[in-house]
Design a protein around this motif. Sequence first.
Motif, short mmCIF file in Angstrom:
data_model
loop_
_atom_site.label_atom_id
_atom_site.label_comp_id
_atom_site.label_asym_id
_atom_site.label_seq_id
_atom_site.Cartn_x
_atom_site.Cartn_y
_atom_site.Cartn_z
N UNK A 178 0.76 1.20 -9.38
CA UNK A 178 2.02 0.48 -9.26
C UNK A 178 2.71 0.84 -7.96
N UNK A 179 2.70 2.10 -7.59
CA UNK A 179 3.31 2.55 -6.33
C UNK A 179 2.67 1.87 -5.13
N UNK A 180 1.33 1.72 -5.16
CA UNK A 180 0.64 1.00 -4.09
C UNK A 180 1.11 -0.44 -4.03
N UNK A 181 1.25 -1.07 -5.19
CA UNK A 181 1.66 -2.48 -5.23
C UNK A 181 3.08 -2.65 -4.71
N UNK A 204 -3.34 -1.56 0.50
CA UNK A 204 -3.19 -2.99 0.24
C UNK A 204 -4.28 -3.56 -0.67
N UNK A 205 -5.48 -3.01 -0.58
CA UNK A 205 -6.55 -3.49 -1.47
C UNK A 205 -6.24 -3.14 -2.93
N UNK A 257 -3.45 -5.43 -4.13
CA UNK A 257 -3.96 -6.76 -4.48
C UNK A 257 -4.67 -6.72 -5.83
N UNK A 258 -5.41 -5.64 -6.08
CA UNK A 258 -6.10 -5.47 -7.37
C UNK A 258 -5.08 -5.45 -8.50
N UNK A 259 -3.99 -4.71 -8.32
CA UNK A 259 -2.94 -4.63 -9.33
C UNK A 259 -2.36 -6.02 -9.58
N UNK A 260 -2.03 -6.75 -8.53
CA UNK A 260 -1.45 -8.08 -8.69
C UNK A 260 -2.39 -9.02 -9.43
N UNK A 308 -14.37 0.74 -3.55
CA UNK A 308 -15.75 0.82 -3.05
C UNK A 308 -16.00 -0.43 -2.24
N UNK A 309 -16.34 -0.22 -0.98
CA UNK A 309 -16.57 -1.35 -0.10
C UNK A 309 -17.89 -1.18 0.63
N UNK A 310 -18.65 -2.23 0.64
CA UNK A 310 -19.88 -2.28 1.41
C UNK A 310 -19.73 -3.29 2.53
N UNK A 311 -18.55 -3.39 3.07
CA UNK A 311 -18.27 -4.43 4.04
C UNK A 311 -19.13 -4.32 5.29
#
Length: 111
Positions: free
Chosen positions: A103-106, A59-60, A63-66, A17-20
Amino acid sequence: MKGFAGFGRKQDCVLVIRDSEVVLEALREALGGAPAEERAGLERALAVVGGVAGADEGPLRAAWVRERLAGVGFAGDIGSVAAIKALRQAEPDLSLLAAVQLQRDAVAHPA
């Protein structure tokens, strides 16, 4: 993942969820009326938020996983079974399927 009332079972997805765009607009407005001593900081903030605003969700999530793995002291191979176990330790509400997908995303988006 904690704090989502109404969910009775472990969830199989993680939403980004992004409100950028809202943040970018607020920073632009602040910059428009900012005194000189605040302009450099607001311009830097605009650059940082602008760089993240168009980022892909993969990628977001990676990064969350890491961040979660680091939070439980995991420093091993992100592609391992141990990483999934550590991720589920960090976020107990994650289902096994969600942990594997994350994990696959990471793995697909190295730091």
